[in-house]
Scaffold this motif. Structure first.
Motif, PDB file in Angstrom:
ATOM      1  N   ASN A 154       2.950   3.408   9.128  1.00 48.27           N
ATOM      2  CA  ASN A 154       3.585   3.313  10.443  1.00 48.27           C
ATOM      3  C   ASN A 154       4.924   2.595  10.285  1.00 48.27           C
ATOM      4  N   GLU A 155       6.018   3.364  10.253  1.00 47.86           N
ATOM      5  CA  GLU A 155       7.339   2.793  10.002  1.00 47.86           C
ATOM      6  C   GLU A 155       7.721   1.770  11.069  1.00 47.86           C
ATOM      7  N   GLU A 156       7.330   2.022  12.291  1.00 46.50           N
ATOM      8  CA  GLU A 156       7.659   1.099  13.378  1.00 46.50           C
ATOM      9  C   GLU A 156       6.979  -0.249  13.167  1.00 46.50           C
ATOM     10  N   GLU A 157       5.705  -0.203  12.736  1.00 44.72           N
ATOM     11  CA  GLU A 157       4.960  -1.443  12.496  1.00 44.72           C
ATOM     12  C   GLU A 157       5.553  -2.207  11.313  1.00 44.72           C
ATOM     13  N   VAL A 158       5.906  -1.503  10.244  1.00 42.34           N
ATOM     14  CA  VAL A 158       6.503  -2.147   9.073  1.00 42.34           C
ATOM     15  C   VAL A 158       7.844  -2.773   9.447  1.00 42.34           C
ATOM     16  N   SER A 159       8.636  -2.076  10.250  1.00 43.48           N
ATOM     17  CA  SER A 159       9.934  -2.612  10.695  1.00 43.48           C
ATOM     18  C   SER A 159       9.749  -3.877  11.517  1.00 43.48           C
ATOM     19  N   ARG A 160       8.718  -3.890  12.354  1.00 45.39           N
ATOM     20  CA  ARG A 160       8.435  -5.075  13.163  1.00 45.39           C
ATOM     21  C   ARG A 160       8.080  -6.271  12.286  1.00 45.39           C
ATOM     22  N   VAL A 161       7.244  -6.013  11.264  1.00 42.78           N
ATOM     23  CA  VAL A 161       6.858  -7.086  10.331  1.00 42.78           C
ATOM     24  C   VAL A 161       8.081  -7.575   9.564  1.00 42.78           C
ATOM     25  N   ARG A 162       8.946  -6.657   9.132  1.00 42.52           N
ATOM     26  CA  ARG A 162      10.150  -7.043   8.392  1.00 42.52           C
ATOM     27  C   ARG A 162      11.054  -7.936   9.253  1.00 42.52           C
ATOM     28  N   ALA A 163      11.187  -7.589  10.532  1.00 46.03           N
ATOM     29  CA  ALA A 163      12.033  -8.370  11.432  1.00 46.03           C
ATOM     30  C   ALA A 163      11.487  -9.780  11.637  1.00 46.03           C
ATOM     31  N   ASN A 164      10.158  -9.927  11.523  1.00 39.57           N
ATOM     32  CA  ASN A 164       9.518 -11.236  11.737  1.00 39.57           C
ATOM     33  C   ASN A 164       9.098 -11.904  10.431  1.00 39.57           C
ATOM     34  N   LEU A 165       9.636 -11.437   9.325  1.00 37.19           N
ATOM     35  CA  LEU A 165       9.205 -11.936   8.011  1.00 37.19           C
ATOM     36  C   LEU A 165       9.477 -13.427   7.858  1.00 37.19           C
ATOM     37  N   GLN A 166      10.569 -13.904   8.427  1.00 33.28           N
ATOM     38  CA  GLN A 166      10.894 -15.325   8.307  1.00 33.28           C
ATOM     39  C   GLN A 166       9.827 -16.179   8.998  1.00 33.28           C
ATOM     40  N   ASP A 167       9.332 -15.716  10.145  1.00 29.74           N
ATOM     41  CA  ASP A 167       8.270 -16.463  10.836  1.00 29.74           C
ATOM     42  C   ASP A 167       6.958 -16.402  10.058  1.00 29.74           C
ATOM     43  N   LEU A 168       6.772 -15.314   9.328  1.00 31.46           N
ATOM     44  CA  LEU A 168       5.530 -15.124   8.567  1.00 31.46           C
ATOM     45  C   LEU A 168       5.556 -15.874   7.237  1.00 31.46           C
ATOM     46  N   ASP A 169       6.758 -16.224   6.781  1.00 29.47           N
ATOM     47  CA  ASP A 169       6.941 -16.783   5.436  1.00 29.47           C
ATOM     48  C   ASP A 169       6.033 -17.976   5.116  1.00 29.47           C
ATOM     49  N   PRO A 170       5.843 -18.950   6.034  1.00 37.39           N
ATOM     50  CA  PRO A 170       4.987 -20.103   5.694  1.00 37.39           C
ATOM     51  C   PRO A 170       3.529 -19.728   5.407  1.00 37.39           C
ATOM     52  N   PHE A 171       3.130 -18.527   5.819  1.00 32.02           N
ATOM     53  CA  PHE A 171       1.739 -18.101   5.629  1.00 32.02           C
ATOM     54  C   PHE A 171       1.566 -17.165   4.430  1.00 32.02           C
ATOM     55  N   LEU A 172       2.654 -16.978   3.682  1.00 31.49           N
ATOM     56  CA  LEU A 172       2.620 -16.104   2.498  1.00 31.49           C
ATOM     57  C   LEU A 172       2.653 -16.945   1.235  1.00 31.49           C
ATOM     58  N   GLY A 173       1.715 -16.696   0.335  1.00 34.54           N
ATOM     59  CA  GLY A 173       1.706 -17.406  -0.936  1.00 34.54           C
ATOM     60  C   GLY A 173       2.640 -16.742  -1.921  1.00 34.54           C
ATOM     61  N   PRO A 174       3.318 -17.515  -2.794  1.00 27.74           N
ATOM     62  CA  PRO A 174       4.224 -16.914  -3.777  1.00 27.74           C
ATOM     63  C   PRO A 174       3.456 -16.227  -4.904  1.00 27.74           C
ATOM     64  N   TYR A 175       4.037 -15.158  -5.410  1.00 26.34           N
ATOM     65  CA  TYR A 175       3.437 -14.485  -6.569  1.00 26.34           C
ATOM     66  C   TYR A 175       3.278 -15.499  -7.706  1.00 26.34           C
ATOM     67  N   PRO A 176       2.156 -15.472  -8.425  1.00 26.27           N
ATOM     68  CA  PRO A 176       1.929 -16.438  -9.525  1.00 26.27           C
ATOM     69  C   PRO A 176       2.805 -16.119 -10.729  1.00 26.27           C
ATOM     70  N   TYR A 177       4.028 -16.590 -10.676  1.00 26.91           N
ATOM     71  CA  TYR A 177       5.034 -16.241 -11.684  1.00 26.91           C
ATOM     72  C   TYR A 177       4.595 -16.631 -13.093  1.00 26.91           C
ATOM     73  N   GLU A 178       3.734 -17.665 -13.199  1.00 20.28           N
ATOM     74  CA  GLU A 178       3.331 -18.143 -14.524  1.00 20.28           C
ATOM     75  C   GLU A 178       2.485 -17.128 -15.288  1.00 20.28           C
ATOM     76  N   VAL A 179       1.935 -16.119 -14.593  1.00 22.77           N
ATOM     77  CA  VAL A 179       1.124 -15.115 -15.291  1.00 22.77           C
ATOM     78  C   VAL A 179       1.885 -13.798 -15.494  1.00 22.77           C
ATOM     79  N   MET A 180       3.143 -13.746 -15.033  1.00 24.92           N
ATOM     80  CA  MET A 180       3.858 -12.472 -15.085  1.00 24.92           C
ATOM     81  C   MET A 180       4.058 -11.981 -16.518  1.00 24.92           C
ATOM     82  N   ARG A 181       4.422 -12.889 -17.419  1.00 22.90           N
ATOM     83  CA  ARG A 181       4.656 -12.487 -18.814  1.00 22.90           C
ATOM     84  C   ARG A 181       3.375 -11.902 -19.428  1.00 22.90           C
ATOM     85  N   LYS A 182       2.234 -12.552 -19.151  1.00 22.25           N
ATOM     86  CA  LYS A 182       0.964 -12.057 -19.682  1.00 22.25           C
ATOM     87  C   LYS A 182       0.635 -10.686 -19.083  1.00 22.25           C
ATOM     88  N   TRP A 183       0.829 -10.548 -17.764  1.00 21.94           N
ATOM     89  CA  TRP A 183       0.524  -9.282 -17.097  1.00 21.94           C
ATOM     90  C   TRP A 183       1.363  -8.145 -17.675  1.00 21.94           C
TER      91      TRP A 183
END
Length: 386
Positions: free
Chosen positions: A106-135
């Motif tokens: 649903n492009e409309e729903e994805v666009s809505r989430v993108r527009a509110n991404l800054q508000d959502l940011d505190p609830f998003l965990g960062p990718y575990p960069y320390e395992v990227m090389r192993k992956w």
């Protein structure tokens, strides 16, 4: 999810260019992970941010609440290829205990989430960069095309098979029509009990679609001598597999080896381990192919170098026979790698790899080989020894 220390420049680049998984409604206590890292979901969790573009393995296991035991269910996973700045949106389906990715369409729903991404940011965990090389080291040969080709049609890699009865026998008369024993009498033996159990099969669309490894290792019309030779050198079977599944890109078979390994080590799929063993044995015991597929075998050494660092060395020892599957398989590989006609670069790389494994795991690849032991070969019907 715990915070991760990373280089500020890397963090800035991932923040600007990384993909985002927005996963809404995932119950607290669910075990969820991406690639080589997993966490217990907390009350504020809404997804994962700063994900490097490329192939990833998202996996999760639902859990019962602590007050009723807190048991964790079998793991489910799926391979995803994420683009720079892409947002993938999913809602938790409590009935199926699975993620529903249909909102991403649903492009409309994805666009809505993108527009509110800054508000959502505190609830998003960062990718575990320390395992990227192993992956990356464990999946550098695995493309999305190969992953899509191998994973079930359902799109989910499941630790436990979803099985159903081969025959739908709801009533006693149904069993009678199939000449099956009735269930209304106590069993007198284990054998009788097993006969009364329904024959099960995996639900269509849930099976991993691995390449079929040829059961016949010799060409049609082969003589007994050729059959014996093809049982010692599996090149005929390997070339058949490559022709059937990877004709245009033979090195993609290494991607399948990595796919099977990830399914087992991260996805807890035992069939992945069994296929990994069979495919590895086929590759390692193909002497003639080693002379004609230099790049494939240089790649195989690199793949195994990283894979074997992830499993305890005694993991491959058979509980009953005490034989180590891996040492016997690699013993054949190293023996073939120093044979006549093998490329010098491949020979040197194999020798260095052998030294590395001997030093790290204390495996003995120079133990006496049973060169004089007879090889027992099943001959096709109608063929007699020469």
């Amino acid at each position: 999810m715990a915070s991760v220390d990373m280089d500020p420049d890397v963090a800035r680049r991932l923040f600007e260019e990384g993909a985002t998984l927005v996963l809404l409604g995932v119950p607290q206590g669910t075990e969820l992970g991406i690639d080589y890292k997993s966490w217990k979901v907390g009350p504020r969790f809404r997804g994962v941010k700063m994900i490097p573009p490329g192939l990833h393995f998202l996996h999760y296991s639902s859990s019962n609440p602590a007050h009723i035991g807190g048991e964790t269910g079998p793991k489910t996973g799926l391979f995803l290829t994420l683009k720079s700045r892409e947002i993938l949106l999913a809602n938790w389906d409590p009935k199926e205990e699975d993620l529903d990715f249909s909102p991403s369409e649903n492009e409309e729903e994805v666009s809505r989430v993108r527009a509110n991404l800054q508000d959502l940011d505190p609830f998003l965990g960062p990718y575990p960069y320390e395992v990227m090389r192993k992956w990356v080291s464990l999946t550098d040969r695995l493309t999305q095309d190969v992953a899509t080709q191998l994973q079930p049609l359902s799109g989910r890699v499941c630790a436990f098979c979803d099985v159903i009865p081969e025959l739908q026998l709801k009533h006693t008369k149904d069993r009678e029509e199939q000449n099956l024993p009735k269930n209304d009498v106590a069993c007198q033996s284990m054998k009788e009990g097993l006969e009364k159990l329904p024959q099960m099969k995996q639900r269509e669309g849930t099976e991993l679609r691995f390449s079929s490894i040829p059961s016949q290792t010799y060409p049609p019309g082969a003589t007994p001598a050729q059959i014996t030779q093809c049982s010692l050198d599996l090149s005929y079977a390997l070339v058949n597999l490559l022709e059937k599944h990877y004709k245009l890109k033979p090195l993609d078979v290494l991607g399948e080896l990595q796919f099977a390994f990830v399914c087992f080590v991260i996805g807890n799929v035992y069939d992945g381990f069994e296929h990994w063993k069979r495919l590895l044995a086929l590759l390692c015991r193909s002497e003639d192919a080693m002379r004609s597929h230099k790049e494939l075998y240089l790649g195989l050494i690199a793949v195994l170098y990283h894979q074997l660092g992830e499993i305890p060395p005694d993991f491959f020892v058979d509980i009953v026979s005490q034989d180590n599957f891996l040492t016997s398989t690699l013993q054949d590989f190293f023996q073939f790698a120093i044979g006549p006609g093998v490329d010098s670069t491949l020979r040197k790389r194999a020798e260095k790899f052998k030294v590395h494994l001997t030093k790290k795991f204390r495996w003995d690849f120079d133990a006496d080989l049973d060169d004089c032991a007879p090889v027992v070969v099943d001959l096709p019907e109608g063929v007699t020894p020469e």
